[in-house]
Design a protein around this motif. Sequence first.
Motif, PDB file in Angstrom:
ATOM      1  N   ASP A   1       1.334 -12.820   3.779  1.00  0.00           N
ATOM      2  CA  ASP A   1       0.652 -12.922   2.415  1.00  0.00           C
ATOM      3  C   ASP A   1       1.898 -12.561   1.564  1.00  0.00           C
ATOM      4  OD1 ASP A   1      -1.860 -13.885   3.384  1.00  0.00           O
ATOM      5  OD2 ASP A   1      -2.759 -11.825   3.299  1.00  0.00           O
ATOM      6  N   THR A   2       1.686 -13.422   0.114  1.00  0.00           N
ATOM      7  CA  THR A   2       2.320 -13.004  -0.846  1.00  0.00           C
ATOM      8  C   THR A   2       1.587 -12.398  -2.268  1.00  0.00           C
ATOM      9  OG1 THR A   2       2.258 -15.148  -1.677  1.00  0.00           O
ATOM     10  CG2 THR A   2       4.085 -14.571  -0.222  1.00  0.00           C
ATOM     11  N   GLU A   3       0.331 -12.530  -2.150  1.00  0.00           N
ATOM     12  CA  GLU A   3      -0.661 -11.971  -2.862  1.00  0.00           C
ATOM     13  C   GLU A   3      -1.641 -10.906  -2.116  1.00  0.00           C
ATOM     14  OE1 GLU A   3      -2.236 -13.916  -5.939  1.00  0.00           O
ATOM     15  OE2 GLU A   3      -0.133 -14.906  -6.520  1.00  0.00           O
ATOM     16  N   VAL A   4      -1.785  -9.652  -2.601  1.00  0.00           N
ATOM     17  CA  VAL A   4      -2.765  -8.951  -1.917  1.00  0.00           C
ATOM     18  C   VAL A   4      -3.519  -8.157  -2.775  1.00  0.00           C
ATOM     19  CG1 VAL A   4      -1.260  -8.536   0.229  1.00  0.00           C
ATOM     20  CG2 VAL A   4      -1.087  -6.903  -1.715  1.00  0.00           C
ATOM     21  N   ILE A   5      -4.535  -7.475  -2.352  1.00  0.00           N
ATOM     22  CA  ILE A   5      -5.412  -6.555  -3.227  1.00  0.00           C
ATOM     23  C   ILE A   5      -5.100  -5.047  -2.446  1.00  0.00           C
ATOM     24  CG2 ILE A   5      -7.464  -5.660  -3.993  1.00  0.00           C
ATOM     25  CD1 ILE A   5      -8.346  -8.266  -4.288  1.00  0.00           C
ATOM     26  N   VAL A   6      -4.592  -4.059  -3.108  1.00  0.00           N
ATOM     27  CA  VAL A   6      -4.630  -2.700  -2.732  1.00  0.00           C
ATOM     28  C   VAL A   6      -5.675  -1.807  -3.074  1.00  0.00           C
ATOM     29  CG1 VAL A   6      -3.021  -0.579  -2.399  1.00  0.00           C
ATOM     30  CG2 VAL A   6      -1.966  -2.994  -2.357  1.00  0.00           C
ATOM     31  N   ARG A   7      -6.436  -1.304  -2.049  1.00  0.00           N
ATOM     32  CA  ARG A   7      -7.644  -0.429  -2.618  1.00  0.00           C
ATOM     33  C   ARG A   7      -7.057   0.893  -2.452  1.00  0.00           C
ATOM     34  NH1 ARG A   7     -11.215  -4.445  -3.208  1.00  0.00           N
ATOM     35  NH2 ARG A   7     -11.134  -6.365  -2.043  1.00  0.00           N
ATOM     36  N   SER A   8      -7.862   1.681  -3.481  1.00  0.00           N
ATOM     37  CA  SER A   8      -7.597   3.268  -3.438  1.00  0.00           C
ATOM     38  C   SER A   8      -8.653   3.842  -3.906  1.00  0.00           C
ATOM     39  CB  SER A   8      -6.397   3.527  -3.874  1.00  0.00           C
ATOM     40  OG  SER A   8      -6.223   3.520  -5.490  1.00  0.00           O
ATOM     41  N   GLU A   9      -8.917   5.137  -4.046  1.00  0.00           N
ATOM     42  CA  GLU A   9      -9.750   6.113  -4.361  1.00  0.00           C
ATOM     43  C   GLU A   9      -9.188   7.248  -5.035  1.00  0.00           C
ATOM     44  OE1 GLU A   9     -14.269   5.312  -3.057  1.00  0.00           O
ATOM     45  OE2 GLU A   9     -13.027   6.871  -2.214  1.00  0.00           O
ATOM     46  N   VAL A  10      -9.398   7.571  -6.565  1.00  0.00           N
ATOM     47  CA  VAL A  10      -8.813   8.716  -6.805  1.00  0.00           C
ATOM     48  C   VAL A  10      -9.898   9.683  -6.768  1.00  0.00           C
ATOM     49  CG1 VAL A  10      -7.899  10.080  -8.824  1.00  0.00           C
ATOM     50  CG2 VAL A  10      -7.405   7.601  -8.294  1.00  0.00           C
ATOM     51  N   LYS A  11      -9.586  10.882  -5.882  1.00  0.00           N
ATOM     52  CA  LYS A  11     -10.798  11.940  -5.547  1.00  0.00           C
ATOM     53  C   LYS A  11     -10.322  13.396  -6.361  1.00  0.00           C
ATOM     54  CE  LYS A  11     -12.835   9.831  -1.231  1.00  0.00           C
ATOM     55  NZ  LYS A  11     -12.938  10.206  -0.147  1.00  0.00           N
TER      56      LYS A  11
ATOM     57  N   GLU B   1       0.769  -1.173  -0.105  1.00  0.00           N
ATOM     58  CA  GLU B   1      -0.049  -0.080   0.203  1.00  0.00           C
ATOM     59  C   GLU B   1       0.816   1.188   0.027  1.00  0.00           C
ATOM     60  OE1 GLU B   1      -0.068  -1.346   4.368  1.00  0.00           O
ATOM     61  OE2 GLU B   1       0.367  -2.439   2.338  1.00  0.00           O
ATOM     62  N   ALA B   2       1.908   1.281   0.705  1.00  0.00           N
ATOM     63  CA  ALA B   2       3.019   2.431   0.638  1.00  0.00           C
ATOM     64  C   ALA B   2       3.598   2.882  -0.758  1.00  0.00           C
ATOM     65  CB  ALA B   2       4.008   1.973   1.698  1.00  0.00           C
TER      66      ALA B   2
ATOM     67  N   MET C   1      -5.980   6.014   0.267  1.00  0.00           N
ATOM     68  CA  MET C   1      -5.708   4.699   0.344  1.00  0.00           C
ATOM     69  C   MET C   1      -6.963   3.950   1.239  1.00  0.00           C
ATOM     70  SD  MET C   1      -3.406   4.376  -1.760  1.00  0.00           S
ATOM     71  CE  MET C   1      -3.041   2.631  -1.520  1.00  0.00           C
ATOM     72  N   LYS C   2      -7.312   2.765   0.919  1.00  0.00           N
ATOM     73  CA  LYS C   2      -8.352   2.352   1.725  1.00  0.00           C
ATOM     74  C   LYS C   2      -7.748   1.191   2.627  1.00  0.00           C
ATOM     75  CE  LYS C   2     -11.718   4.332   0.012  1.00  0.00           C
ATOM     76  NZ  LYS C   2     -12.584   5.226   0.759  1.00  0.00           N
ATOM     77  N   PRO C   3      -8.345   0.864   3.767  1.00  0.00           N
ATOM     78  CA  PRO C   3      -7.860  -0.056   4.711  1.00  0.00           C
ATOM     79  C   PRO C   3      -7.316  -1.446   3.992  1.00  0.00           C
ATOM     80  CG  PRO C   3      -9.627   1.040   5.676  1.00  0.00           C
ATOM     81  CD  PRO C   3      -9.774   1.285   4.115  1.00  0.00           C
ATOM     82  N   MET C   4      -6.231  -1.867   4.436  1.00  0.00           N
ATOM     83  CA  MET C   4      -5.908  -3.240   3.715  1.00  0.00           C
ATOM     84  C   MET C   4      -6.328  -4.453   4.707  1.00  0.00           C
ATOM     85  SD  MET C   4      -3.439  -3.192   1.134  1.00  0.00           S
ATOM     86  CE  MET C   4      -2.418  -4.806   1.560  1.00  0.00           C
ATOM     87  N   ARG C   5      -6.817  -5.412   3.647  1.00  0.00           N
ATOM     88  CA  ARG C   5      -7.237  -6.693   4.367  1.00  0.00           C
ATOM     89  C   ARG C   5      -6.284  -7.818   3.956  1.00  0.00           C
ATOM     90  NH1 ARG C   5     -13.625  -6.259   1.890  1.00  0.00           N
ATOM     91  NH2 ARG C   5     -14.155  -4.319   3.014  1.00  0.00           N
ATOM     92  N   SER C   6      -5.311  -7.935   4.684  1.00  0.00           N
ATOM     93  CA  SER C   6      -4.132  -8.967   4.656  1.00  0.00           C
ATOM     94  C   SER C   6      -3.433  -9.171   5.637  1.00  0.00           C
ATOM     95  CB  SER C   6      -3.050  -8.465   3.363  1.00  0.00           C
ATOM     96  OG  SER C   6      -2.675  -7.075   3.825  1.00  0.00           O
ATOM     97  N   LYS C   7      -2.532 -10.246   5.693  1.00  0.00           N
ATOM     98  CA  LYS C   7      -1.703 -10.584   6.775  1.00  0.00           C
ATOM     99  C   LYS C   7      -0.214 -10.462   6.491  1.00  0.00           C
ATOM    100  CE  LYS C   7      -4.996 -14.174   7.899  1.00  0.00           C
ATOM    101  NZ  LYS C   7      -5.252 -15.888   7.842  1.00  0.00           N
ATOM    102  N   PRO C   8       0.670 -10.226   7.313  1.00  0.00           N
ATOM    103  CA  PRO C   8       2.081  -9.769   7.034  1.00  0.00           C
ATOM    104  C   PRO C   8       2.756 -11.072   6.135  1.00  0.00           C
ATOM    105  CG  PRO C   8       1.711  -9.687   9.357  1.00  0.00           C
ATOM    106  CD  PRO C   8       0.459 -10.344   8.645  1.00  0.00           C
TER     107      PRO C   8
END
Length: 210
Positions: free
Chosen positions: A133-143, A33-34, A124-131
């Motif tokens: 994890d090797t595959e994640v979904i990073v959620r964001s919004e462009v405002k 996410e960073a 950036m939206k809150p992450m739903r992942s574990k440390p």
Amino acid sequence: MFEMMRRSWIRVIAATLTAAATQWAAAEAVAPEALIKKVSGEVIEAVKADKAIQSGDVKPIMALVDAKILPHVNFQRMTASAVGRYWRQATPEQKTRLQDEFKLLLVRTYSGALTQVKDQVVEMKPMRSKPEDTEVIVRSEVKGKGEPIQLDYRMEKAGETWRIYDVNVLGVWLVENYRASFAQEIGASGIDGLITKLAEKNKGAAPTKG
């Protein structure tokens, strides 16, 4: 006895150092996410500061995409996923051509979107992942002005590096969206037919500036 004890301690020390090195490397790695926040912010600021990009000049746009975005994308996995089961049937030369044309298609699409950047910011939206994890979904919004734009990223971890392999814009995953049309084209004209179709589309979409 002394030699056995010495070897045991060497193994213990080696294992400790290895574990410590792994922890230090993980601490230094950039979280997914960073990474997205950093890259998105840098791209938006670069567009805002460059009138040539805002006017649609292809050279600075392509340079920005090459420098800031492409190093963080796994185009091979992205292309293979979009082509689907037909990827296994493709020759090495066809795979190279598919990847090159698909990359160009995505870059031109993204480049066109960059010319529309005005006062947007990325949230950036809150992450739903574990440390682990090797595959994640990073959620964001462009405002900015108007409705916010959903922009999510599927990312994979290779070593300590995170890379993008799919993008979701307004609820549509890019790879899944292309997979159906690619399968239809391959069914009608084969893999070479898809390559030709992509090449024609890229040629037709080529910007006139630059």
